[in-house]
Scaffold this motif. Structure first.
Motif, PDB file in Angstrom:
ATOM      1  N   SER A  63       0.817  -1.229   0.000  1.00  0.00           N
ATOM      2  CA  SER A  63       0.000   0.000   0.000  1.00  0.00           C
ATOM      3  C   SER A  63       0.846   1.272   0.000  1.00  0.00           C
ATOM      4  O   SER A  63       1.766   1.424   0.800  1.00  0.00           O
ATOM      5  CB  SER A  63      -0.935  -0.011   1.213  1.00  0.00           C
ATOM      6  OG  SER A  63      -1.558   1.237   1.346  1.00  0.00           O
ATOM      7  N   GLY A  65      -0.732   4.354   0.108  1.00  0.00           N
ATOM      8  CA  GLY A  65      -1.489   5.438   0.739  1.00  0.00           C
ATOM      9  C   GLY A  65      -2.178   6.342  -0.267  1.00  0.00           C
ATOM     10  O   GLY A  65      -2.574   7.461   0.063  1.00  0.00           O
ATOM     11  N   ARG A  67      -5.151   5.760  -1.884  1.00  0.00           N
ATOM     12  CA  ARG A  67      -6.586   5.841  -1.586  1.00  0.00           C
ATOM     13  C   ARG A  67      -6.870   6.806  -0.415  1.00  0.00           C
ATOM     14  O   ARG A  67      -7.730   7.674  -0.510  1.00  0.00           O
ATOM     15  CB  ARG A  67      -7.091   4.434  -1.204  1.00  0.00           C
ATOM     16  CG  ARG A  67      -8.531   4.369  -0.810  1.00  0.00           C
ATOM     17  CD  ARG A  67      -9.442   4.270  -2.011  1.00  0.00           C
ATOM     18  NE  ARG A  67      -9.526   2.934  -2.526  1.00  0.00           N
ATOM     19  CZ  ARG A  67      -9.557   2.632  -3.843  1.00  0.00           C
ATOM     20  NH1 ARG A  67      -9.504   3.576  -4.734  1.00  0.00           N
ATOM     21  NH2 ARG A  67      -9.651   1.382  -4.240  1.00  0.00           N
ATOM     22  N   ALA A 176      -9.062   2.692   5.266  1.00  0.00           N
ATOM     23  CA  ALA A 176      -8.414   2.300   4.010  1.00  0.00           C
ATOM     24  C   ALA A 176      -7.002   1.757   4.204  1.00  0.00           C
ATOM     25  O   ALA A 176      -6.379   1.300   3.246  1.00  0.00           O
ATOM     26  CB  ALA A 176      -8.377   3.492   3.060  1.00  0.00           C
ATOM     27  N   LYS A 229     -12.257  -3.982   1.858  1.00  0.00           N
ATOM     28  CA  LYS A 229     -11.852  -5.376   1.694  1.00  0.00           C
ATOM     29  C   LYS A 229     -11.043  -5.472   0.415  1.00  0.00           C
ATOM     30  O   LYS A 229     -11.504  -5.081  -0.654  1.00  0.00           O
ATOM     31  CB  LYS A 229     -13.105  -6.256   1.649  1.00  0.00           C
ATOM     32  CG  LYS A 229     -12.895  -7.691   1.337  1.00  0.00           C
ATOM     33  CD  LYS A 229     -12.028  -8.419   2.317  1.00  0.00           C
ATOM     34  CE  LYS A 229     -12.660  -8.785   3.637  1.00  0.00           C
ATOM     35  NZ  LYS A 229     -11.662  -9.400   4.558  1.00  0.00           N
ATOM     36  N   ASN A 256     -12.449  -3.939  -3.096  1.00  0.00           N
ATOM     37  CA  ASN A 256     -11.616  -3.588  -4.260  1.00  0.00           C
ATOM     38  C   ASN A 256     -10.620  -4.684  -4.552  1.00  0.00           C
ATOM     39  O   ASN A 256     -10.211  -5.444  -3.682  1.00  0.00           O
ATOM     40  CB  ASN A 256     -10.948  -2.217  -4.131  1.00  0.00           C
ATOM     41  CG  ASN A 256     -10.099  -1.979  -2.895  1.00  0.00           C
ATOM     42  OD1 ASN A 256      -9.480  -0.942  -2.756  1.00  0.00           O
ATOM     43  ND2 ASN A 256     -10.048  -2.919  -1.967  1.00  0.00           N
TER      44      ASN A 256
HETATM   45  C1  9Z3 Z   1      -7.861  -1.167   0.871  1.00  0.00           C
HETATM   46  O1  9Z3 Z   1      -8.458  -2.065   0.362  1.00  0.00           O
HETATM   47  C2  9Z3 Z   1      -7.340   0.035   0.085  1.00  0.00           C
HETATM   48  O2  9Z3 Z   1      -8.259   0.438  -0.885  1.00  0.00           O
HETATM   49  C3  9Z3 Z   1      -5.969  -0.256  -0.577  1.00  0.00           C
HETATM   50  C4  9Z3 Z   1      -5.469   1.057  -1.201  1.00  0.00           C
HETATM   51  C5  9Z3 Z   1      -4.976  -0.726   0.474  1.00  0.00           C
HETATM   52  C6  9Z3 Z   1      -6.118  -1.307  -1.678  1.00  0.00           C
HETATM   53  P1  9Z3 Z   1      -3.246   2.199  -1.892  1.00  0.00           P
HETATM   54  O3  9Z3 Z   1      -2.884   2.617  -0.494  1.00  0.00           O
HETATM   55  O4  9Z3 Z   1      -4.201   0.921  -1.789  1.00  0.00           O
HETATM   56  O5  9Z3 Z   1      -4.026   3.268  -2.597  1.00  0.00           O
HETATM   57  O6  9Z3 Z   1      -2.033   1.738  -2.654  1.00  0.00           O
HETATM   58  N1  9Z3 Z   1      -7.608  -1.166   2.196  1.00  0.00           N
HETATM   59  C7  9Z3 Z   1      -7.974  -2.191   3.128  1.00  0.00           C
HETATM   60  C8  9Z3 Z   1      -7.144  -3.412   2.970  1.00  0.00           C
HETATM   61  C9  9Z3 Z   1      -7.322  -4.364   4.118  1.00  0.00           C
HETATM   62  O7  9Z3 Z   1      -6.356  -4.693   4.719  1.00  0.00           O
HETATM   63  N2  9Z3 Z   1      -8.535  -4.787   4.448  1.00  0.00           N
HETATM   64  C10 9Z3 Z   1      -8.753  -5.854   5.394  1.00  0.00           C
HETATM   65  C11 9Z3 Z   1      -9.067  -7.104   4.599  1.00  0.00           C
HETATM   66  O8  9Z3 Z   1      -9.158  -7.037   3.371  1.00  0.00           O
HETATM   67  C12 9Z3 Z   1      -9.935  -5.542   6.253  1.00  0.00           C
HETATM   68  S1  9Z3 Z   1      -9.710  -4.184   7.317  1.00  0.00           S
HETATM   69  O9  9Z3 Z   1      -9.238  -8.152   5.232  1.00  0.00           O
END
Ligand code: 9Z3
Length: 311
Positions: A63, A65, A67, A176, A229, A256
């Motif tokens: 990530s 950051g 988003r 996010a 997610k 996403n």
């Molecule tokens: C996200 O899904 C964000 O949209 C991203 C953004 C991390 C994909 P970037 O920083 O990316 O723009 O490069 N965030 C949550 C990801 C996450 O860890 N979710 C957990 C899961 O999927 C739940 S809290 O289990």
């Protein structure tokens, strides 16, 4: 057995600057006492999982950051005050516009006048972003706090949620940050750099407790909580998002895919889901999907506030 969140906080040491952060949070929230002010807590960037106390190595994720930092700008544009909790050195609102540019190439120095200036070529774009940034700060609408490790993040998230709890429904949590699912507990971590002289190390990662549970049920029970997610397999996106909603009972999950997250997201609710996406033309023009995500969420937050006006 599911890991216990209380045990996590009992065993993982607090970040050194937590008390300073709590004071900043308290002052910021007091400044938002006006009943019409809405506040967003935006988390952004990835967490590290250190393998040693004197950390040489750690597990990290992709990530950047993007988003969170873009979304913060759009929340501010919609009149929200924003607490932006981000990974150190990940993208930040406003300054993100200049990442990848050669900073020194943007400046000029007039030796005669002893004056430092932004080059003509950049001055319009810098002024545009600078004005928005300064205005947010001047109005007390932006607080930025940072974390590096998973443990720092979870401590900060709890403190921020607790500071925001009195503002009840006016608060939207927009989670996010890409939070690690596995970690090495503090009491099982090597103190010093893991050596290679005894062969390949055996590192036992443990599951991170599901913090959304106490967050939704105990810390900010009245707030409008939105989680993300992330999946890489499209077939799992909706089912996993809906499972999260069912488990934690919050308002929305934004699903996403790693591969096309800048172009498409799916908003998942208990009984329906819909997609927000950019056309290829919009992508070419440099539009950002966060503009549409935030405008949708602000609408949803307004509906929620109206629907629960008397409660
Ligand atoms: C996200 O899904 C964000 O949209 C991203 C953004 C991390 C994909 P970037 O920083 O990316 O723009 O490069 N965030 C949550 C990801 C996450 O860890 N979710 C957990 C899961 O999927 C739940 S809290 O289990």
């Amino acid at each position: 057995m599911e890991p216990n969140w209380e045990e996590f906080y009992a065993n993982q040491p607090k970040p050194m600057d937590l008390e300073t952060s709590k004071k900043l949070l308290k002052d910021f929230v007091e400044n938002c006492a006006d009943k019409d002010t809405r506040i967003a807590l935006v988390t952004s960037g990835g967490t590290t999982v250190p393998l040693e106390h004197n950390t040489v190595r750690f597990v990290d994720n992709f990530s950047a950051g993007t988003r969170g930092s873009i979304s913060t700008e759009f929340f501010l544009e919609q009149g929200y005050a924003v607490i932006f909790i981000h990974r150190t050195k990940s993208l930040e609102p406003f300054s993100r516009h200049f990442i990848g540019q050669k900073f020194l190439d943007m400046l000029e120095f007039d030796e005669g006048k002893g004056k430092l200036m932004v080059s003509e070529k950049y001055s319009e774009s810098v002024a545009h972003v600078l004005m928005k940034y300064k205005s947010a700060l001047k109005q007390g609408k932006l607080l930025q706090l940072s974390f590096t490790t998973l443990s720092d993040y979870l401590w900060l998230l709890r403190s921020a949620s607790q500071a925001l709890a009195p503002l009840e429904k006016r608060v939207i949590l927009y989670l996010a940050a890409a939070v690690a699912d596995f970690y090495v507990p503090s009491n099982q971590m090597s103190v010093h750099k893991i050596g290679s002289d005894v062969g390949p190390p055996k590192i036992a990662l443990q599951l991170v407790p599901k913090i959304l549970k106490p967050l939704v049920n105990l810390w900010v029970p009245k707030a409008f909580v939105v989680s993300f997610k992330l999946e890489t397999d499209e077939n799992l996106l909706i089912t996993k998002s809906r499972a999260a909603l069912k488990n934690y009972n919050h308002k929305l999950v934004i699903g996403n895919m790693l591969q096309n997250r800048k172009q498409q997201v799916t908003i998942v609710e208990k009984n329906r889901d819909y997609t927000i996406s950019l056309t290829p033309e919009q992508m070419d023009q440099g539009e950002e999907i966060e503009k549409y995500i935030i405008s949708d969420l602000v609408k949803r937050h307004s509906e929620f506030l109206t629907a629960t006006e008397t409660s």
